[in-house]
Write an enzyme that holds these catalytic residues in place. Structure first.
Site, short mmCIF file in Angstrom:
data_model
loop_
_atom_site.label_atom_id
_atom_site.label_comp_id
_atom_site.label_asym_id
_atom_site.label_seq_id
_atom_site.Cartn_x
_atom_site.Cartn_y
_atom_site.Cartn_z
N LYS A 94 0.86 -1.19 0.00
CA LYS A 94 0.00 0.00 0.00
C LYS A 94 0.89 1.24 0.00
CE LYS A 94 -3.79 2.00 2.77
NZ LYS A 94 -4.57 1.86 4.04
N SER A 170 -9.47 2.14 3.12
CA SER A 170 -8.60 2.83 2.20
C SER A 170 -7.66 1.92 1.43
CB SER A 170 -7.77 3.87 2.97
OG SER A 170 -6.92 3.22 3.90
N SER A 194 -9.60 -0.13 7.41
CA SER A 194 -9.04 0.02 6.06
C SER A 194 -8.38 -1.22 5.48
CB SER A 194 -8.04 1.18 6.03
OG SER A 194 -8.73 2.40 5.95
#
Lengths: 521, 119
Positions: A94, A170, A194
């Site tokens: 990420k 996210s 997330s």
């Protein structure tokens, strides 16, 4: 379907490398070929929001880094050396983690040109274990969102199960990449859900470890008292393997607990016989904004999710678990309001470092003085979600509001923590849906910051309490969108949660439709 | 920087809203330059968030309820010690300077720093 190499479980890749049946380079090239087939171009600053058709999971690909790592793994194997726990496994990181030599953007214009001089501890440990860092996955800007739509890098990722739906957020690019076979694993972060929410939306496994289980060093901070790096994988065993490679104390993070790391795999097939698993009405009767009016009102779970919850409980009971109904957790309903306060205060503090002076975006043109440079650089560099969090953080931590909001929210967190402590006197884990609904449509909620926050209604309690939680795919709803269930346990019980998750997981046999369109069923 | 009067008086009211004056104050504190359209969107969203936060005020909290600054308590065994506060050489100075938007002879260049001359 017969699995392609890029679809193999991480633990199988490692095993087949060790027997000489596969090489890391073969695994890497198969994964790069899958990316070529399905990605349709990654996200770019000022990119076309509609873009070409594809998954759009990545911001940056790191083929050369991954190829060098693959060659090193293959050399180690040839020399008879131990190539590591994750030898040859492609991992999407990420883009909230610093990786030296690669852009670390946080999905924001303000860091679009930032190349970190150092690498985050979880990434250092994954790479030391032989993992191949294949690229940086798209995310909500600074992780602020639950749909991945707030990224400055466009187009934003699509849900591999339906191009018209968000992958969640996210860690949306991470979840989409793993679901689409563009990586075997992904390193995500979970501040209010997330990791778990996008995992549920994309039909994969996602684990938020205990706060302090995995080092945050090199993770671009959002809410430092809540942020947890953790694994995202296509199956529970792979999540355990990844956690094993990352967990443990770190001299560079004063919150990474000195708790011995357990073997997360040795008992993973041990089943759930005799384990007590709780259900709570407080995870089924929910107050969240009405989809049409925006008014907060009590609503029920999406019917297919309610059904999946009961089926999951039955599945665990059939394997010998004792299901305990009616476990009260009355304070979890305040999870979102408390989070609105705590996370904003911490975010505002963490975002003050971006000022156009030392790194990242600096406004173009003349600035009359330093303060104007700050205002222009931040005004132009941040998108509206970071700005909202800064402003709200400033407001609720103002001297005249602090007792009313911030201090009160921290005390509500105590109530949530105590609820779980009481529950875990009766049960070994709690079972609940990961999300109130399956993936929502692109553009359906984005822009309404309250409705978007409520997407984390069921995941945020574990963040407040600091406890570990894992989202497990348990099937599809009537529209063919994945459903996830989460198991939450006491501090540092990741080993038991993984074992329970293994008993619960229902792996999808078929490829997600967007992948089928491009590589066949 | 003193908050505007409005900011203080609003705290006494049960139904707080972020007025345009309070909003301007927050924007100054936050060091953000905003255009009108974005400012309007942000203020509207902030007020909606305040509505959602208001749930907190209805919760009865025992007066002796402590705060929790993070969920998991640390014991003396699990708390990692702090590193010694000691300067150590770094080989990353060049890499760090490469990230600076404007440099002159290894100094970071910024516009005029507002200051007051001391007499």
């Amino acid at each position: 379907m017969s699995a392609e190499i890029c679809e193999l479980p991480a633990h199988e890749i490692v095993a087949r490398l060790r027997t000489g049946d596969l090489t890391a380079e073969v695994v890497l090239e198969a994964t790069l070929a899958r990316i070529e087939a399905v990605e349709g171009g990654g996200g770019a600053l000022n990119g076309d929001p509609n873009g070409a058709n594809g998954i759009h999971a990545y911001i940056t690909l790191a083929e050369e880094r991954a190829r060098a790592q693959a060659r090193a793994v293959d050399r180690a194997l040839e020399a008879g050396d131990n190539p590591g726990l994750l030898a040859g496994v492609p991992v999407a990181v990420k883009d909230i983690f610093c990786v030296s030599g690669i852009a670390s953007t946080a999905g924001s214009k303000i860091l679009a040109n930032f190349v970190s001089p150092y690498t985050a501890t979880p990434v250092v440990r994954l790479e030391a274990a032989g993992a191949l860092t294949i690229g940086k996955a798209n995310l909500d800007e600074f992780t602020y969102g639950s749909s991945n739509e707030s990224s400055a890098f466009l187009p934003t990722p699509r849900n591999p199960w339906s191009a018209g739906h968000v992958p969640g957020g996210s860690s949306g690019g991470s979840a989409a990449a793993v679901a689409a076979g563009e990586a075997a694993l992904s390193l995500g972060t979970d501040t209010s859900g997330s990791i778990r929410q996008p995992a549920a939306f994309c039909g994969i496994v996602g684990m938020k470890p205990t706060y302090g289980r995995v080092s945050r060093y090199g993770m671009i901070a959002f809410a430092s008292s809540l942020d947890c790096p953790g694994p995202m994988a296509r199956n529970v065993k792979d999540a355990g393997l990844m956690l094993l490679a990352m967990a443990g104390a770190d001299a560079f993070d004063a919150t990474a607990a000195k708790v011995p790391v357990e073997d997360y795999l040795d008992q993973i097939e041990g089943g759930v016989r005799g384990m007590r698993i709780g259900l709570s009405p407080d995870f089924s009767r929910l107050r969240y904004p009405d989809a049409d009016t925006g008014e907060l009102r009590e609503q029920v779970l999406q019917p297919e999710i309610e059904k999946a919850l009961l089926e999951s409980a039955e599945r665990l009971a059939e394997q010998g678990a004792e299901i305990v109904e009616g476990v009260d957790l009355p304070a979890v309903q305040y999870g979102i309001p408390a989070y609105f306060v705590i996370s904003r205060v911490e975010a505002a503090s963490n975002l003050h470092r971006y000022d156009g002076v030392k790194y990242g975006y600096r406004s173009e043109g003349e600035a009359a003085d330093l303060f104007e440079l700050y205002r222009k650089s931040r005004g132009q560099g941040f998108g509206s979600q970071p700005k909202l969090r800064i402003l709200m953080g400033m407001y609720v931590s103002g001297e005249q509001y602090e007792k009313r909001y911030y201090e009160r929210a921290l005390r509500v967190r105590t109530l949530i923590r105590r609820d779980f402590e009481r529950a875990f006197e009766r049960v070994d884990a709690m079972l609940a849906p990961t999300t109130p609904t399956t993936a929502f449509e692109i553009g359906g909620i984005y822009g309404d910051s309250v409705a978007m926050q409520y997407a984390d209604l069921l995941t945020v309690p574990a963040n407040h309490a600091g406890i570990p939680a894992i989202s497990i795919p348990t099937g599809l709803d009537d529209s063919g969108l994945p459903i996830g269930m989460q198991l939450m346990g006491p501090d540092f019980t990741e080993r038991r949660l993984l074992r329970m998750g293994r008993a619960l997981e229902q792996l999808q046999e078929s490829r997600p439709p967007l992948v089928q369109e491009r590589v066949g069923a | 920087m003193a908050p505007p009067e409005d900011l203080v008086t609003k705290t006494q009211q049960s139904d707080p809203t972020i007025s345009s004056e309070i909003f301007r104050h927050l924007v100054r504190l936050a060091a953000l330059e905003l255009d009108d359209e974005e400012a309007e969107y942000l203020r509207r969203e902030l007020n909606q968030q305040l509505q959602a936060i208001r749930d907190l005020e209805s919760i009865e909290l025992p007066t002796d309820l402590p705060i929790t600054s993070h969920g998991v308590p640390y014991s003396s065994e699990t708390r990692p010690g702090l590193r010694q506060d000691r300067a150590e050489p770094s080989d990353k100075a060049d890499a760090i300077l490469e990230q600076v938007p404007e440099v002159e002879e290894r100094f970071i260049v910024v516009p005029d720093i507002p200051h007051t001359e001391l007499e």
